[in-house]
Design a protein around this motif. Structure first.
Motif, PDB file in Angstrom:
ATOM      1  N   ASP A 151       0.823  -1.353   0.357  1.00  0.00           N
ATOM      2  CA  ASP A 151      -0.170   0.417  -0.129  1.00  0.00           C
ATOM      3  C   ASP A 151       0.759   1.326   0.004  1.00  0.00           C
ATOM      4  N   ALA A 152       2.124   1.158   0.114  1.00  0.00           N
ATOM      5  CA  ALA A 152       3.023   1.916   0.319  1.00  0.00           C
ATOM      6  C   ALA A 152       2.528   2.992  -0.735  1.00  0.00           C
ATOM      7  N   GLU A 153       3.168   2.548  -1.925  1.00  0.00           N
ATOM      8  CA  GLU A 153       2.846   4.288  -2.889  1.00  0.00           C
ATOM      9  C   GLU A 153       1.991   4.274  -3.215  1.00  0.00           C
ATOM     10  N   ALA A 154       0.729   3.968  -2.525  1.00  0.00           N
ATOM     11  CA  ALA A 154      -0.676   5.017  -2.766  1.00  0.00           C
ATOM     12  C   ALA A 154      -0.853   5.149  -1.348  1.00  0.00           C
ATOM     13  N   ALA A 155      -0.389   4.829  -0.103  1.00  0.00           N
ATOM     14  CA  ALA A 155      -0.677   5.716   1.290  1.00  0.00           C
ATOM     15  C   ALA A 155       0.348   7.043   1.132  1.00  0.00           C
ATOM     16  N   SER A 156       1.382   6.997   0.416  1.00  0.00           N
ATOM     17  CA  SER A 156       2.777   7.997   0.100  1.00  0.00           C
ATOM     18  C   SER A 156       1.729   9.064  -0.635  1.00  0.00           C
ATOM     19  N   HIS A 157       0.926   8.600  -2.057  1.00  0.00           N
ATOM     20  CA  HIS A 157       0.147   9.227  -3.057  1.00  0.00           C
ATOM     21  C   HIS A 157      -0.461  10.144  -2.147  1.00  0.00           C
ATOM     22  N   LEU A 158      -1.839   9.874  -1.580  1.00  0.00           N
ATOM     23  CA  LEU A 158      -2.558  10.082  -0.916  1.00  0.00           C
ATOM     24  C   LEU A 158      -2.212  11.124   0.244  1.00  0.00           C
ATOM     25  N   VAL A 159      -1.340  10.796   0.930  1.00  0.00           N
ATOM     26  CA  VAL A 159      -0.489  12.110   1.603  1.00  0.00           C
ATOM     27  C   VAL A 159      -0.254  13.362   1.343  1.00  0.00           C
ATOM     28  N   ILE A 160       0.816  12.835   0.312  1.00  0.00           N
ATOM     29  CA  ILE A 160       1.644  13.814  -0.110  1.00  0.00           C
ATOM     30  C   ILE A 160       0.059  14.628  -0.860  1.00  0.00           C
ATOM     31  N   GLY A 161      -0.380  13.992  -1.349  1.00  0.00           N
ATOM     32  CA  GLY A 161      -1.198  15.187  -1.942  1.00  0.00           C
ATOM     33  C   GLY A 161      -2.295  15.945  -1.085  1.00  0.00           C
ATOM     34  N   LEU A 162      -2.089  16.167   0.263  1.00  0.00           N
ATOM     35  CA  LEU A 162      -2.496  16.509   0.740  1.00  0.00           C
ATOM     36  C   LEU A 162      -1.902  17.398   1.699  1.00  0.00           C
ATOM     37  N   ALA A 163      -0.478  17.212   1.896  1.00  0.00           N
ATOM     38  CA  ALA A 163       0.413  18.849   2.386  1.00  0.00           C
ATOM     39  C   ALA A 163       0.323  19.901   2.043  1.00  0.00           C
ATOM     40  N   HIS A 164      -0.791  19.993   1.227  1.00  0.00           N
ATOM     41  CA  HIS A 164      -0.388  21.887   1.244  1.00  0.00           C
ATOM     42  C   HIS A 164      -1.905  22.260   2.318  1.00  0.00           C
ATOM     43  N   TYR A 165      -2.335  21.058   2.916  1.00  0.00           N
ATOM     44  CA  TYR A 165      -3.160  21.514   4.359  1.00  0.00           C
ATOM     45  C   TYR A 165      -2.192  21.772   5.677  1.00  0.00           C
ATOM     46  N   PHE A 166      -1.290  21.578   5.813  1.00  0.00           N
ATOM     47  CA  PHE A 166      -0.443  21.215   6.935  1.00  0.00           C
ATOM     48  C   PHE A 166       0.766  21.490   6.697  1.00  0.00           C
ATOM     49  N   LEU A 167       0.990  21.661   5.823  1.00  0.00           N
ATOM     50  CA  LEU A 167       2.809  22.402   5.360  1.00  0.00           C
ATOM     51  C   LEU A 167       2.446  23.922   4.751  1.00  0.00           C
ATOM     52  N   ALA A 168       3.059  25.001   4.499  1.00  0.00           N
ATOM     53  CA  ALA A 168       2.967  26.449   4.723  1.00  0.00           C
ATOM     54  C   ALA A 168       3.765  26.297   2.954  1.00  0.00           C
ATOM     55  N   ASP A 169       4.760  25.143   2.747  1.00  0.00           N
ATOM     56  CA  ASP A 169       5.848  24.874   1.686  1.00  0.00           C
ATOM     57  C   ASP A 169       6.303  24.026   1.849  1.00  0.00           C
TER      58      ASP A 169
END
Length: 150
Positions: free
Chosen positions: A12-30
């Motif tokens: 599941d690693a690739e899909a999970a990473s893609h999902l979480v990184i795709g939401l990074a703009h919600y928790f990281l300024a940059d």
């Protein structure tokens, strides 16, 4: 929306990473900043592949007809390390179901989370309460929260 929850595997690693990184703009300024680099490294496919194999983590995924739609990971049985739901699947009870699934499989009665500012209302609906004001570390703005069984 129909979905199933199961224990995560390294597959599941690739899909999970893609999902979480795709939401990074919600928790990281940059997300591309040098300050965020160590945090982002923890979101890589290799990091996601290691967590299900680690005794330190309990990691579960939700799947729907379109594929992986949510992830939850508890560290040391009591810290919500990850709880993310794909954008098009939000608002359908997946986060709550993942949280309840992980909580019921833990022997702990008190849980902590460092909730992104965007996710604070979600965690409040799940029964978490803030224990301090917003903090910032490694480019992540978060609110420390706690959940205790009644």
């Amino acid at each position: 929306m129909n979905f199933t929850i199961r224990q995560a595997t390294a597959f599941d690693a690739e899909a999970a990473s893609h999902l979480v990184i795709g939401l990074a703009h919600y928790f990281l300024a940059d997300p591309a900043s040098a300050q965020a680099a160590p945090f982002m490294a923890g979101l890589s496919p290799s990091a996601h592949a290691e967590r299900p194999r680690s005794s330190q983590f309990k990691h579960y995924v939700a799947e729907d007809a379109a594929g992986l739609c949510g992830v939850v990971a508890l560290r040391d049985g009591s810290h919500v390390y990850h709880l993310f739901v794909r954008v098009d699947a939000q608002g359908r009870g997946i986060a709550r179901a993942l949280w309840l699934h992980a909580k019921q499989r833990s022997s702990q009665s008190t849980f902590t989370v460092n909730a992104s500012l965007h996710a604070v209302p979600v965690y409040e609906r799940l029964g978490f309460v803030a224990v301090a004001g917003p903090k910032r570390l490694h480019g992540v703005a978060f609110v420390p929260m706690v959940y205790a069984h009644e």
